[in-house]
Design a protein around this motif. Structure first.
Motif, PDB file in Angstrom:
ATOM      1  N   VAL A   1     -21.449  15.420  85.164  1.00 58.69           N
ATOM      2  CA  VAL A   1     -19.995  15.507  85.217  1.00 58.69           C
ATOM      3  C   VAL A   1     -19.580  15.041  86.611  1.00 58.69           C
ATOM      4  O   VAL A   1     -20.037  15.589  87.616  1.00 58.69           O
TER       5      VAL A   1
ATOM      6  N   GLN B   1     -15.212   9.970  78.431  1.00 54.45           N
ATOM      7  CA  GLN B   1     -16.645  10.064  78.670  1.00 54.45           C
ATOM      8  C   GLN B   1     -17.267   8.676  78.598  1.00 54.45           C
ATOM      9  O   GLN B   1     -16.793   7.814  77.864  1.00 54.45           O
TER      10      GLN B   1
ATOM     11  N   ARG C   1     -21.179   6.733  78.221  1.00 47.95           N
ATOM     12  CA  ARG C   1     -22.606   6.892  77.925  1.00 47.95           C
ATOM     13  C   ARG C   1     -23.354   5.839  78.729  1.00 47.95           C
ATOM     14  O   ARG C   1     -23.126   4.641  78.573  1.00 47.95           O
TER      15      ARG C   1
ATOM     16  N   ASP D   1     -26.963  15.314  81.499  1.00 43.16           N
ATOM     17  CA  ASP D   1     -25.506  15.230  81.481  1.00 43.16           C
ATOM     18  C   ASP D   1     -24.997  15.340  82.911  1.00 43.16           C
ATOM     19  O   ASP D   1     -25.370  16.265  83.635  1.00 43.16           O
TER      20      ASP D   1
END
Length: 63
Positions: free
Chosen positions: A23, A48, A50, A21
């Motif tokens: 950020v 978000q 992917r 992940d």
């Protein structure tokens, strides 16, 4: 590790249970509207993404 994305600040990276992940936040003070071209410095949306499951920084991802 994140070559080619100089206009982004990576704020956190977490690796757990076979996932990575990331950020990140853009550094741009604003942007032009793709429709009318008018510049805005206000955040209009946050979401978000992917990413594709591809090798990162020379690392091979095992499945």
């Amino acid at each position: 590790m994140f070559d080619g994305i100089d206009d982004v600040d990576v704020e956190a990276v977490t690796v757990a249970f076979g996932t990575v992940d990331v950020v990140a936040k853009g550094r741009a003070a604003g942007a032009a509207c793709p429709d009318c071209g008018r510049f805005s410095d206000r955040v209009h949306d946050c979401y978000q993404r992917r990413l594709k499951n591809l090798p990162l920084g020379g690392q091979i991802l095992l499945q």
